[in-house]
Every structure is written in structure tokens, then in C-alpha cells.
Scaffold this active site. Sequence first.
Site, PDB file in Angstrom:
ATOM      1  N   HIS A 518      45.228  41.132  48.041  1.00 41.03           N
ATOM      2  CA  HIS A 518      44.704  39.905  48.640  1.00 41.03           C
ATOM      3  C   HIS A 518      45.667  38.728  48.477  1.00 41.03           C
ATOM      4  O   HIS A 518      45.545  37.721  49.171  1.00 41.03           O
ATOM      5  CB  HIS A 518      43.309  39.568  48.086  1.00 41.03           C
ATOM      6  CG  HIS A 518      43.297  38.941  46.737  1.00 41.03           C
ATOM      7  ND1 HIS A 518      43.025  39.648  45.586  1.00 41.03           N
ATOM      8  CD2 HIS A 518      43.492  37.656  46.338  1.00 41.03           C
ATOM      9  CE1 HIS A 518      43.050  38.838  44.547  1.00 41.03           C
ATOM     10  NE2 HIS A 518      43.342  37.621  44.970  1.00 41.03           N
ATOM     11  N   ASP A 572      42.506  46.838  46.225  1.00 39.16           N
ATOM     12  CA  ASP A 572      43.184  45.540  46.123  1.00 39.16           C
ATOM     13  C   ASP A 572      44.437  45.673  45.240  1.00 39.16           C
ATOM     14  O   ASP A 572      44.454  45.251  44.081  1.00 39.16           O
ATOM     15  CB  ASP A 572      42.221  44.500  45.548  1.00 39.16           C
ATOM     16  CG  ASP A 572      42.762  43.085  45.644  1.00 39.16           C
ATOM     17  OD1 ASP A 572      43.765  42.882  46.362  1.00 39.16           O
ATOM     18  OD2 ASP A 572      42.185  42.193  44.999  1.00 39.16           O
ATOM     19  N   GLY A 664      44.321  31.835  40.723  1.00 41.45           N
ATOM     20  CA  GLY A 664      45.701  31.714  40.280  1.00 41.45           C
ATOM     21  C   GLY A 664      46.124  32.828  39.345  1.00 41.45           C
ATOM     22  O   GLY A 664      47.313  33.037  39.118  1.00 41.45           O
ATOM     23  N   SER A 666      45.058  35.958  39.992  1.00 42.98           N
ATOM     24  CA  SER A 666      45.007  37.157  40.823  1.00 42.98           C
ATOM     25  C   SER A 666      46.352  37.871  40.849  1.00 42.98           C
ATOM     26  O   SER A 666      47.413  37.249  40.908  1.00 42.98           O
ATOM     27  CB  SER A 666      44.616  36.782  42.255  1.00 42.98           C
ATOM     28  OG  SER A 666      43.294  36.335  42.307  1.00 42.98           O
ATOM     29  N   GLY A 667      46.291  39.194  40.851  1.00 40.15           N
ATOM     30  CA  GLY A 667      47.500  40.002  40.899  1.00 40.15           C
ATOM     31  C   GLY A 667      48.136  40.246  39.553  1.00 40.15           C
ATOM     32  O   GLY A 667      49.006  41.097  39.418  1.00 40.15           O
TER      33      GLY A 667
END
Length: 715
Positions: A518, A572, A664, A666-667
Amino acid sequence: MDPLNGTRYTPAPDKDWDIDVHLPASDTKRLEKKKHPGKTGAVIGVVILAALVALMAGILVWHFHFRKDQRVKRMYSGSMRITNQAFINAYENSSTPEFKALAKQVISQLKVVYSKSPKLSKYYRGSTVQAFSEGSVIAYYLSEFNVPVGQERAVDNEMTSVDTLVNKMRNSMRTSINELTFENVVTSDNLQFEEHAKVDYIGRIQSPGFPDSPYPPNTFIQWQLRADPGYVVKLEFETFELEESCENDFIKIYDSLVPIEGLVMEELCGKYLPNKRLSFLSSGNVMLVTMATHDQSFPGFIAKVSQVFTGNRACPDKFQCRNNNCIKLALRCDGWNDCGDMSDEVECKCNSSDIRCRNGFCKPKFWKCDGVNDCGDNTDEMDCGCASGQITCKNGNCVSEKLKCDGKDDCGDGTDEQDCTKATGGLTVGCTDFTYKCKDNKCISKVNPECDGTPDCGDGSDEENCDCGTRGRSQRIVGGQNADQGEFPWQISLHVKSHGHVCGASLISPKWLVTAAHCVQDEGSLKLSQPGSWEVYLGLHEQRKTQDPVQKRNLKQVIPHPNYNKFTFDNDIALMELDSPVTYSDYIKPICLPAPQHEFPPGQSVWITGWGATREGGSAAVVLQKASVRIINQAVCNELMGGQITSRMFCAGVLTGGVDACQGDSGGPLSSLSGSRMFLAGVVSWGDGCARRNKPGIYTTVTKYRGWIKEKTGV
């Protein structure tokens, strides 16, 4: 710059100065009767005249000498925008070294500003910084002057032109690299009020101008509230409407008379309807309310102030704990120790979504079967699998403990033959989804054998490619605190060019990163799916400091998972290839990738890291943050999240609440310690808000994508 609107404090006239002198009236009738006064009358007249002359002389001396030295304290509140500083989270707390250091600089430069005005420099006594807020950094301060009586208006006028004075200074001076540069200096008379509650008396405090006009922008206001000895202060807001974001306008309530951050009772912003009144009780007989405003104005607030006898302490519309604390009714019997003495969690009637502990407590359902005794009597860890004397297979079957490690696959999936190590390594068994496959295609029973320092495969392949997952010098993990530099050397900061940090990622080899799909979806004009949109920072600790040992790279390609679903966040995960390899160092190292069979069981502690928002709707962190969470039972979490959890996701949260990944982050990695090495258990994916109760974070399960990662990267 126009002065701020607001109530101005002017001292009451000193009665000793403004005496009306009444001279004795003449008796004209007596003068008519006695045209020639006698000697006695003449003497009396001379004495009276002399007394009058002395009196007038005294008044004149008093007026021109003593009144000249009479001074009054003048307090002015103000704000300034500091343009060469970026806001950091430490500026929210007045007790931090960062707050104190910046406050010292502000006070120093205010002194320089006032020294440029003859009127102000003569009377200036000092300043204090009350708060900082975003934009770049806005400082709110109070300045004190000792002003001669009669000079108040002149000083008032001079204070309204401080911003003009600052502009002249900025245009005519070169600023040292260590000095602050600032603009938009706004001052007004200090808005500081007091209210002393009395028996059978209800006072009121309100924002300036309420309800006829909005509260003033760019100012700092204080209300000192007191009660009689033996009483506590009760503050109840009747109307409350401020700017939605607490980064701009906010009210803080302190359980003291000075703004001590450790005694903050609540920070408020936004709008509260009249039918949901906010009510607060102090622990002693004092309370402080402060209000900081930005450049927009809203209606404000009005609140009632009264006192409550300590012996009959009340909690209106709240639950009163045994220790006399007051908590929201919604926090009663929710499984969390909000009172501090557990009194809010006794004699509870659990609802259908709770675990009913035998000792009377109710606990959140997602704590069931997570390997931790949350009830205290182990109720939440009962009925989690097979009967006593049996083992639970991964496929849900139950077999006798006596059949474990007997060389036969009694479970049907090989899990009863897992972890049956021999002195020379793992026991060779038939290959299943739950066994570790060596390079020679033989399978062993040992759980998580890879990179544990012991060769378990006959060909030693379980110990290959193990230059990963080793951390920096510090081994401290504390939820919600700054990480040490080099503590998580695989943590990556992904910047969108000209926009700054957006997402996190994990380093898995000199050229490859793992992040969330995402993060790389196009958003309007931002082509996040294109490698040219990104800048990659490795070895970064503090966002503003990109010098050595930080390494910067661009991207060669971005590979989102082909089955990513933007509506459900299923699959994801994404890969990024750097345009050139990085050089490993103490601050840049890869994290270990788990084998497809690697187990991360419920209850296991894992760690999340990132530069994301430090609270829901809040600002991003400057220094890399770390937090300890634990993996939550999959079935329970799926029920808790309304059936939105797929087999390629898992949940992790904390017992005490308030710690979670956020926007912030994420990932970024969810890292799990196995032996002496850290493995990439998950990728930060999504959540229902941030750090909400009973709403754990959701992570992409990396083991499900081990084959895909190998195919695309060779790692």
C-alpha cells in the site's frame, strides 16, 4: 502587527495618591460681626495657613517624588514563530532537556529584542517560555516588566510594535548559526486569571471573548483555580469547541498551580457536545488550566468552578475508585486496571465478548490462548486445544503425548515429530508444510533451526546465509521510546522526493528491501509505483541528520505483490531493488528472512520500529521509535476485527494499551528474536486507528511470501 484582543489587567488606583483635600470653609457671618480680628484669631489664622502650606508641600513632594518611584508589574503574553527549527516531540514536555535548551535560547533572544527599545530595556525583568507547538516551532512566552506608574500606556504601545522591531533587526543584522531566526512576534497583555471556589458558590472561567467572539489567536492563557483547605477543585466544562487538532490549539489541565507535565490531568482540543460534559477533580486544593492558541480562532469554552469536600468526594458521571480516582464509566470492567488499584475490575458482569475469569475479572477476548496468564488464575489459557495428556497438532488434531517423537506421523501433518533433535542435529522426517527442508531436500523436525548456530541439516544448509539479524550495541527494548543508534540496523526510511519520510522498509540483502504494497500505490500526481519517486535512507537514526554513517540510494525497481487488494489489504507486501548495493556497517545490516515453516507463536514478544506518528492524528517522530508488543491468537483476533483477518495477516498488540504502529510506520519491520538473531516476522500493514483498546495492529505474514521473495530477489 495588530495587538491581540483580550482582557487587560490594570492595577486599581492607589487611594493614597488620589486624596481629595477639603479646606475649612470660611464663616462669613463671623467676619461681618467682627471686622477687626483679635490677636488670638490672627495667631490661629497664621497656624492654619502654615499647616495648609506644609500639607500642600507634602502632597507635592509625594506626587512628584514618591509617586515617581511607584512601579507596577506588567505581564505580557506572546508568541513567535522560530523559522530555523523543526518541531520534535520532546518540545511537548517542559521537563525534557530539549525543551529547556530551546526555551533558554528564546529567553536570550527576547532580551536582545527588548534591549533595542529604550522604553522596554529600562523596565524589562525577564521571560519564561510556557509551551511550544508546531509550525515550524511556535514558542509561547510570558515577559515581565516593572513599569513606573503613568508609563503603562507607553509600554503597552511599544509592546504592540515588537514585531516591527524584530523585522528591522533581521534586515540589519547577520544572524549567527547558533541563534534562532524568528518572525510573527505577537504580544498582548498577559491573560492570567484566578478563581477561588467557596462553599455554596460556583464560579466560572471562559476563553476571552466567549460567547460573543472567538478566542484570540497566537496567545497563551492561564487560569489558577483554588479551593479552601480540606476541599478539592471541581472543574466542569459546559461548552467546549476548539480547533480539531491539538497541534494547533489545546487546553491542558494540571493537578498543580504550575504547568508540570508529570501532573497533566488531560489535554483537550476539538468539540464536546453539552450532553457530554467534561468534569475534572484535583487531588489537592489547586488546579491550573492553560490554553495555547494558534492562528485560527474558534468559539472557545465556558466552565464551572466549584469545590468539593474531600471527605465526600464525588465523581459526576464517572466511576469512583477505592483510591478516590475518577475514571470514565466506559472504562469499568473492560479488563484494564484504570484505577490503579483494580477496583474498576472487580464485581464485574462480563459481556459476550469478554473472557470470564474464575476469579471474577473480565479480560479482552483477544488475550485468550496467547500463552500469557492474563486472568491471574489461568482461565484465559484453558480450553485452548486438546485435553490433558494430549498435544495439539497444527491441523487441529489431538494425539497422545506418548506418540510425540516416536518416529511416526501420528498428527498427519508431521507436527508431533517436530523438535525431536538428536545429538547430531534434527531428526530426519517426512516433509510437510510444518517441517524445515534442507538444501538436499531432506526435512528435519527441529522448530526454527535456521541460523541458530547449530548445523541441523546433514548438508549444513540451515546455517548458510546467516550474516543477518545481529543488532547494535544496545539490547534494551522499552515500549514507545527512542531506539539507540544502530539498534535496528535493517530499518529503512523511504522518502518521497520533496515530501520527506512516508513509509518504512526492511533491508534483506545489499540490494533488496521489503515494504508494504500500500506504500507504493499511486496517489493522484504522486507516482509511488515508479522507482524515480523515491529516495532511500539506510542507517538513519534521526530524520534531519543524513550525514555519515547514513547511506542514501535511489531505486531501480518497485515490485508490489501481484495479488495485493487495496480494499482488504490482503497480500500487503512489496519489494524494492536499490540502484546500487549498500556497504554493511555497524549501522546498516540486513534482517534474517524466516523459512516458510518458521513459527511465531501467540504470546511471543516482538518489536515494531519506525518514524511514524507518536499518537493517532499526531505528528511524525524525528528519532527512530521502538516498542515491544506480543503476537495475538489468530482466531480471536479475527473475531475481534470483524472477520477481516486473512491467513496472510496476523495481529500483535500490548497488554497495557497505548503502544502500536501508526501512520508513517507502514512497510516497516515487525522483528522477532530467535536465538541470537532477529527475523522479519511481519510487515506493518493496517489497523483500526492507532493504539486503541482492543484494536491490535495488523501485519503481513512474511513466511507466506518466502517463495515469492526468493523468486524475485534470490534471497
